[in-house]
Design a protein around this motif. Structure first.
Motif, PDB file in Angstrom:
ATOM      1  N   SER A  21      -4.384   4.862  -0.759  1.00 21.96           N
ATOM      2  CA  SER A  21      -3.661   3.803  -0.064  1.00 21.96           C
ATOM      3  C   SER A  21      -4.285   3.492   1.293  1.00 21.96           C
ATOM      4  CB  SER A  21      -2.190   4.175   0.107  1.00 21.96           C
ATOM      5  OG  SER A  21      -2.031   5.272   0.983  1.00 21.96           O
ATOM      6  N   PHE A  78       0.802  -1.223   0.000  1.00 17.00           N
ATOM      7  CA  PHE A  78       0.000   0.000   0.000  1.00 17.00           C
ATOM      8  C   PHE A  78       0.835   1.272   0.000  1.00 17.00           C
ATOM      9  CE2 PHE A  78      -3.201  -2.985   1.708  1.00 17.00           C
ATOM     10  CZ  PHE A  78      -4.228  -2.704   0.820  1.00 17.00           C
ATOM     11  N   ARG A  79       1.957   1.277   0.725  1.00 11.42           N
ATOM     12  CA  ARG A  79       2.728   2.519   0.864  1.00 11.42           C
ATOM     13  C   ARG A  79       3.938   2.582  -0.056  1.00 11.42           C
ATOM     14  NH1 ARG A  79      -1.651   2.369   3.748  1.00 11.42           N
ATOM     15  NH2 ARG A  79      -0.761   0.983   5.323  1.00 11.42           N
ATOM     16  N   ALA A  90      -3.021  10.150  -3.219  1.00 12.63           N
ATOM     17  CA  ALA A  90      -2.313   8.896  -2.964  1.00 12.63           C
ATOM     18  C   ALA A  90      -2.539   8.429  -1.533  1.00 12.63           C
ATOM     19  CB  ALA A  90      -0.822   9.081  -3.231  1.00 12.63           C
ATOM     20  N   VAL A 126       1.091   1.111  -4.291  1.00 16.65           N
ATOM     21  CA  VAL A 126      -0.119   1.905  -4.525  1.00 16.65           C
ATOM     22  C   VAL A 126       0.157   3.395  -4.352  1.00 16.65           C
ATOM     23  CG1 VAL A 126      -2.469   2.355  -3.733  1.00 16.65           C
ATOM     24  CG2 VAL A 126      -1.631   0.003  -3.876  1.00 16.65           C
ATOM     25  N   LEU A 127       0.756   3.767  -3.243  1.00 16.44           N
ATOM     26  CA  LEU A 127       1.006   5.184  -2.956  1.00 16.44           C
ATOM     27  C   LEU A 127       1.905   5.822  -4.007  1.00 16.44           C
ATOM     28  CD1 LEU A 127       0.695   7.429  -0.625  1.00 16.44           C
ATOM     29  CD2 LEU A 127       3.019   6.755  -0.045  1.00 16.44           C
ATOM     30  N   ALA A 148       1.088   6.528   5.328  1.00 14.80           N
ATOM     31  CA  ALA A 148       1.179   7.156   4.008  1.00 14.80           C
ATOM     32  C   ALA A 148       1.790   8.544   4.107  1.00 14.80           C
ATOM     33  CB  ALA A 148      -0.205   7.219   3.369  1.00 14.80           C
TER      34      ALA A 148
END
Length: 255
Positions: A191, A162-163, A187, A166-167, A221
């Motif tokens: 995320s 996720f970080r 972002a 995706v981010l 994030a």
């Protein structure tokens, strides 16, 4: 006759050598190290986590004692496949660097988030959480199938998915179009929201649970966006999870 005072023709100036661009050391500024993290990487990430959720969900329904743990492994495999695909294309500059300050951020924010979770859930008026015991002690299987995955493996897998993937991809895709601030906010929301949805896929979440998870995802994030590094977020997540496991051990011993 040529003029005796005339000067010979001047030689044409040599072309200026092109200045070499210094390689960028921060993925947030763009550049070739982060450019390959594009829509293709985001699509692979969505497919990977989707297959992991579906496959893990089907496996969890099997009437076998090891099915829940195996379903988690399937989910992680889908997420790690996307992470591996992204890093096989390139390694964003500075993302994997570590600094001593990351440890401070991780410990401080991890405990702060756990205190927030306790406040939101009314932990001050509740008993310590506990786990089933075997002959008065925590069984070895709990340490291997519950404590280790929740305390170490899950934070690393989830933060890298996720970080990092995706981010970073969402930020990279939007930075030039809308600017760094709007790209970073988008972002962060994507995320952190995806982080909540992933946990919601495993079971229904209360409003308090959703707020807690979003706080963890949003904090991690924001830390990556402000520092450009992932390890502070990983440590924050590890401390947050491990602090709960410590409470479980204490509650089990006191029970």
């Amino acid at each position: 006759m040529p003029d005796q005072h005339s000067h010979p023709a001047e030689a044409a100036p040599a072309p200026r050598s092109r200045r070499r661009r210094r390689p960028r050391t921060d993925w947030r500024q763009g550049g070739r190290t982060v450019r390959p993290w594009n829509v293709t990487v985001l699509a692979v990430a969505l497919v990977g986590v989707g297959l992991g959720v579906v496959g893990g969900g089907l496996l969890a329904r099997a009437p076998l004692p090891w099915a829940p743990f195996a379903s988690t492994l399937v989910l992680w495999a889908g997420m790690l496949a996307a992470v591996g695909f992204a890093f096989a294309r390139s390694r964003p500059a500075g993302l994997l660097k570590a600094r001593p300050i990351d440890l401070l951020w991780g410990v401080g924010l991890g405990f702060a988030l756990r205190l927030l979770q306790g406040w939101l859930s009314g932990a001050d008026a509740s008993a310590f959480p506990s786990a089933p015991t075997l002959d008065g002690a925590l069984p070895t299987s709990w340490w291997l199938t519950e404590a280790l995955p929740a305390g170490l493996v899950a934070p690393v897998v989830e933060e890298f998915f996720f970080r990092t993937v995706v981010l970073v991809v969402v930020f990279q895709l939007l930075r030039r179009a809308v600017g760094s601030v709007a790209a970073g906010l988008t972002a962060l929301l994507v995320s952190a929201g995806g982080f909540v949805l992933l946990h919601g896929a495993a079971g229904a979440l209360s409003l308090t649970d959703g707020i807690q998870l979003f706080a963890v995802g949003g904090t991690c994030a924001l830390l990556v966006l402000l520092t450009g590094r992932i390890w502070g977020a990983v440590l924050t997540h590890v401390i947050y999870n491990v602090s709960y496991l410590v409470l479980v051990v204490v509650g089990t011993v006191l029970a």
